[in-house]
Design an enzyme around this catalytic site. Structure first.
Site, PDB file in Angstrom:
ATOM      1  N   HIS A 113      -1.471 -10.179  -3.411  1.00 50.73           N
ATOM      2  CA  HIS A 113      -2.132  -9.262  -4.478  1.00 50.73           C
ATOM      3  C   HIS A 113      -3.052 -10.086  -5.491  1.00 50.73           C
ATOM      4  O   HIS A 113      -3.111  -9.674  -6.435  1.00 50.73           O
ATOM      5  CB  HIS A 113      -1.361  -8.180  -5.026  1.00 50.73           C
ATOM      6  CG  HIS A 113      -1.831  -7.062  -5.383  1.00 50.73           C
ATOM      7  ND1 HIS A 113      -2.920  -7.022  -6.378  1.00 50.73           N
ATOM      8  CD2 HIS A 113      -1.984  -5.694  -4.824  1.00 50.73           C
ATOM      9  CE1 HIS A 113      -3.379  -5.724  -6.336  1.00 50.73           C
ATOM     10  NE2 HIS A 113      -2.645  -4.892  -5.371  1.00 50.73           N
ATOM     11  N   SER A 114      -3.737 -11.207  -4.965  1.00 50.12           N
ATOM     12  CA  SER A 114      -4.318 -11.950  -6.017  1.00 50.12           C
ATOM     13  C   SER A 114      -5.681 -11.299  -6.347  1.00 50.12           C
ATOM     14  O   SER A 114      -6.335 -10.548  -5.468  1.00 50.12           O
ATOM     15  CB  SER A 114      -4.508 -13.531  -5.609  1.00 50.12           C
ATOM     16  OG  SER A 114      -3.642 -14.164  -5.579  1.00 50.12           O
ATOM     17  N   TYR A 115      -6.202 -11.127  -7.704  1.00 44.52           N
ATOM     18  CA  TYR A 115      -7.310 -10.789  -8.038  1.00 44.52           C
ATOM     19  C   TYR A 115      -8.120 -11.878  -8.395  1.00 44.52           C
ATOM     20  O   TYR A 115      -7.884 -12.641  -8.842  1.00 44.52           O
ATOM     21  CB  TYR A 115      -7.199 -10.127  -9.584  1.00 44.52           C
ATOM     22  CG  TYR A 115      -6.471  -8.806  -9.268  1.00 44.52           C
ATOM     23  CD1 TYR A 115      -5.250  -8.638  -9.306  1.00 44.52           C
ATOM     24  CD2 TYR A 115      -7.166  -7.469  -9.814  1.00 44.52           C
ATOM     25  CE1 TYR A 115      -4.441  -7.411  -9.375  1.00 44.52           C
ATOM     26  CE2 TYR A 115      -6.524  -6.333  -9.832  1.00 44.52           C
ATOM     27  CZ  TYR A 115      -4.953  -6.396  -9.709  1.00 44.52           C
ATOM     28  OH  TYR A 115      -4.526  -5.069  -9.643  1.00 44.52           O
ATOM     29  N   ASP A 152     -11.296   1.202  -3.256  1.00 49.35           N
ATOM     30  CA  ASP A 152      -9.670   0.982  -3.030  1.00 49.35           C
ATOM     31  C   ASP A 152      -9.435   1.509  -1.396  1.00 49.35           C
ATOM     32  O   ASP A 152      -8.696   2.519  -1.442  1.00 49.35           O
ATOM     33  CB  ASP A 152      -9.124   1.988  -4.282  1.00 49.35           C
ATOM     34  CG  ASP A 152      -7.753   1.369  -4.403  1.00 49.35           C
ATOM     35  OD1 ASP A 152      -7.184   0.557  -3.541  1.00 49.35           O
ATOM     36  OD2 ASP A 152      -7.043   2.041  -5.344  1.00 49.35           O
ATOM     37  N   HIS A 169       3.396  -0.212  -2.922  1.00 50.79           N
ATOM     38  CA  HIS A 169       3.748  -1.537  -2.843  1.00 50.79           C
ATOM     39  C   HIS A 169       5.219  -2.015  -2.958  1.00 50.79           C
ATOM     40  O   HIS A 169       5.447  -2.658  -3.874  1.00 50.79           O
ATOM     41  CB  HIS A 169       2.944  -2.104  -4.325  1.00 50.79           C
ATOM     42  CG  HIS A 169       1.648  -2.115  -3.980  1.00 50.79           C
ATOM     43  ND1 HIS A 169       0.874  -2.309  -2.746  1.00 50.79           N
ATOM     44  CD2 HIS A 169       0.494  -2.278  -5.000  1.00 50.79           C
ATOM     45  CE1 HIS A 169      -0.367  -2.442  -2.916  1.00 50.79           C
ATOM     46  NE2 HIS A 169      -0.867  -2.538  -4.266  1.00 50.79           N
ATOM     47  N   GLU A 173      -6.738  -7.535   0.081  1.00 52.53           N
ATOM     48  CA  GLU A 173      -5.229  -7.485   0.858  1.00 52.53           C
ATOM     49  C   GLU A 173      -5.233  -7.372   2.067  1.00 52.53           C
ATOM     50  O   GLU A 173      -5.497  -6.225   2.629  1.00 52.53           O
ATOM     51  CB  GLU A 173      -4.544  -6.426  -0.068  1.00 52.53           C
ATOM     52  CG  GLU A 173      -4.944  -6.398  -1.492  1.00 52.53           C
ATOM     53  CD  GLU A 173      -4.517  -4.901  -2.331  1.00 52.53           C
ATOM     54  OE1 GLU A 173      -3.522  -4.305  -1.893  1.00 52.53           O
ATOM     55  OE2 GLU A 173      -5.284  -4.450  -3.116  1.00 52.53           O
ATOM     56  N   GLN A 212      -7.466  -4.474   2.649  1.00 47.49           N
ATOM     57  CA  GLN A 212      -7.710  -3.410   1.490  1.00 47.49           C
ATOM     58  C   GLN A 212      -8.728  -4.066   0.501  1.00 47.49           C
ATOM     59  O   GLN A 212      -8.215  -5.086  -0.152  1.00 47.49           O
ATOM     60  CB  GLN A 212      -6.551  -3.165   0.815  1.00 47.49           C
ATOM     61  CG  GLN A 212      -6.830  -2.191  -0.522  1.00 47.49           C
ATOM     62  CD  GLN A 212      -6.417  -0.632   0.042  1.00 47.49           C
ATOM     63  OE1 GLN A 212      -6.496  -0.229   1.179  1.00 47.49           O
ATOM     64  NE2 GLN A 212      -6.527   0.279  -0.988  1.00 47.49           N
ATOM     65  N   ASN A 258       0.917  -1.176  -0.062  1.00 54.58           N
ATOM     66  CA  ASN A 258       0.133   0.024   0.010  1.00 54.58           C
ATOM     67  C   ASN A 258       0.979   1.265   0.117  1.00 54.58           C
ATOM     68  O   ASN A 258       1.987   1.121  -0.480  1.00 54.58           O
ATOM     69  CB  ASN A 258      -1.103  -0.023   1.189  1.00 54.58           C
ATOM     70  CG  ASN A 258      -2.372   0.534   0.753  1.00 54.58           C
ATOM     71  OD1 ASN A 258      -2.249   1.547   0.080  1.00 54.58           O
ATOM     72  ND2 ASN A 258      -3.501   0.013   1.138  1.00 54.58           N
ATOM     73  N   ARG A 259       0.427   2.251   0.629  1.00 56.21           N
ATOM     74  CA  ARG A 259       0.998   3.636   0.132  1.00 56.21           C
ATOM     75  C   ARG A 259       1.743   4.290   1.250  1.00 56.21           C
ATOM     76  O   ARG A 259       1.162   4.010   2.287  1.00 56.21           O
ATOM     77  CB  ARG A 259       0.062   4.481  -0.263  1.00 56.21           C
ATOM     78  CG  ARG A 259      -0.825   4.300  -1.720  1.00 56.21           C
ATOM     79  CD  ARG A 259      -1.576   5.220  -2.244  1.00 56.21           C
ATOM     80  NE  ARG A 259      -2.168   4.959  -3.667  1.00 56.21           N
ATOM     81  CZ  ARG A 259      -2.881   3.802  -3.887  1.00 56.21           C
ATOM     82  NH1 ARG A 259      -3.314   3.195  -3.146  1.00 56.21           N
ATOM     83  NH2 ARG A 259      -3.093   3.801  -5.070  1.00 56.21           N
TER      84      ARG A 259
HETATM   85  C1  BGC Z   1      -4.017  -0.227  -4.735  1.00 62.80           C
HETATM   86  C2  BGC Z   1      -4.667   0.343  -5.872  1.00 62.80           C
HETATM   87  C3  BGC Z   1      -3.596   0.205  -6.973  1.00 62.80           C
HETATM   88  C4  BGC Z   1      -3.403  -1.311  -7.180  1.00 62.80           C
HETATM   89  C5  BGC Z   1      -2.581  -1.648  -8.225  1.00 62.80           C
HETATM   90  C6  BGC Z   1      -3.910  -2.005  -5.061  1.00 62.80           C
HETATM   91  O1  BGC Z   1      -3.480  -2.540  -3.971  1.00 62.80           O
HETATM   92  O2  BGC Z   1      -4.784  -0.242  -3.535  1.00 62.80           O
HETATM   93  O3  BGC Z   1      -4.640   1.534  -5.661  1.00 62.80           O
HETATM   94  O4  BGC Z   1      -3.840   0.788  -8.152  1.00 62.80           O
HETATM   95  O5  BGC Z   1      -3.084  -2.239  -6.073  1.00 62.80           O
HETATM   96  O6  BGC Z   1      -2.800  -2.671  -9.177  1.00 62.80           O
END
Ligand code: BGC
Length: 366
Positions: free
Chosen positions: A194-196, A266, A120, A331, A303, A94-95
């Site tokens: 970070h699996s979708y 998000d 990340h 996440e 997240q 994250n940020r």
């Molecule tokens: C973040 C998003 C970001 C993405 C990138 C996520 O974990 O929260 O803001 O764009 O990752 O794929």
């Protein structure tokens, strides 16, 4: 492309693990693909590159198996730019505002790779490095153990960080992700996966019909730069209320400043406190296929990211392209920007301590 089947173990019905090596043009850096499989037909494939989970195959309520994880058919595609599909994220998921933080009055500047933020783990985070991998097969589980040594000042982070991530597939359809790390100098750490997911198994369809429950009474509202304001905002009477099942799409288009900033969901949810170490943080069910996924974790946050930046530029596995909201991420993590937010749980790791954390994804049908 070179595929070599290196190892396969399967005694009776026990979960098994296979390994394939895929040559790349880089010196000494082959992509290794591991396949964890149990007797219920659940298959998880992953790479030593970024610890990336490339596919998760599970049955639907009629027993039909489909892949429910976004990614690419060709493992080499993961060497190119992509939105962290299936990857391990670190050193700090994250940020971090401005990419800067201080420890013991010493200032550190990390790479700024997301507007004015660090995101990340930076330009070459844990999602892009090659991990040392070893596979094991036991009675009730098969696993891959990944190890990486992140050198002092890599991406700007202090301390040599030794990190081990273990993926385990159990015979009862749980994919366990265990993280362990230690450092030789004070540093910060926030790891996630970070699996979708798209439980329909159809990557052309949006996940807005998935029903979601998040065990959180509050979420972290963010500023225009997607940095938490610090406040725990109650979810009640907002589009962020997933305290009981609701489709992701229900309030997706509601007029709401936070949804506008994130281009959708998000945001980090504050998981309700619990007496047990592992908490059921979220449950997702897809009524049409009957697939259900439960997420358990010992982390304070999760997240929810609804694939808002997927923009049809990447080719999907089964043809077509990945469009907005064709996948969601849950996440599990510490709170974003924690190193700059004294009221958030600490993400500092000291020498002599061992960081451990676990997240489980449990697959079933309804
Ligand atoms: C973040 C998003 C970001 C993405 C990138 C996520 O974990 O929260 O803001 O764009 O990752 O794929």
């Amino acid at each position: 492309m070179l595929f070599i089947l290196v190892a396969s173990c399967n005694k009776n019905d026990r979960p098994k693990v296979d390994k394939m090596v895929i040559a790349t043009s880089m010196k000494d850096q082959n992509i290794e693909q591991y396949k964890l499989e149990n007797s219920n037909g659940v298959v998880v494939e992953l790479l030593n590159l970024g610890g990336i989970i490339t596919s998760i195959k599970t049955p639907d309520s009629s027993g039909k198996i489909a892949d429910i994880a976004l990614g690419f058919d060709d493992p080499k595609k993961y060497l190119e730019s992509h939105p962290y599909f299936g990857a391990i994220i670190g050193r700090f998921g994250n940020r971090i505002a401005g990419g800067s933080f201080s420890l013991d009055n010493k200032d550190y500047q990390l790479a700024v790779n997301n507007g004015s933020n660090h995101l990340h783990g930076g330009i070459k985070g844990f999602d892009k490095v090659f991990w040392d991998a070893k596979s094991f097969s036991a009675i009730n589980a098969s696993r891959v153990v990944l190890h990486y040594l992140s050198k002092h000042m890599e991406e700007g982070y202090p301390g040599n960080l030794s990190i081990t991530v273990t993926y385990t597939l159990t015979s009862d359809d749980i994919l366990k992700v265990r993280y362990e790390a230690s450092t030789d100098q004070k540093t910060i750490i926030n790891l996630t996966q970070h699996s979708y997911f798209n439980l329909s198994g159809d990557f052309a369809s949006q996940i807005l019909d998935h029903e979601l429950m998040i065990n959180a009474d509050a979420f972290l509202a963010v500023d225009e730069n997607q940095i938490p304001t610090g406040a725990h905002t109650a979810v009640a009477q907002t589009p962020f209320d997933f305290s009981s099942f609701k489709t992701i799409g229900k309030d997706f288009n509601a007029e709401n400043k936070q949804l506008e900033i994130g281009n959708g969901y998000d945001h980090c949810f504050v998981i309700n406190p619990s007496e047990t170490a592992m908490v059921e943080a979220a449950v997702v069910q897809h009524p049409k296929s009957g697939r259900v996924m439960k997420v358990f974790t010992d982390q304070p946050g999760v997240q929810l990211y609804t694939g808002n930046f997927l923009d049809n530029t990447l080719t999907a596995k089964n043809g077509g392209t990945y469009g907005p909201q064709t996948g969601f991420c849950l996440e599990t993590q510490h709170f974003p920007d924690a190193p700059n937010q004294p009221n958030f749980p600490t993400t500092t790791l000291n020498p002599g301590e061992t960081f451990t954390s676990e997240t489980w994804f449990q697959f079933s049908v309804k």
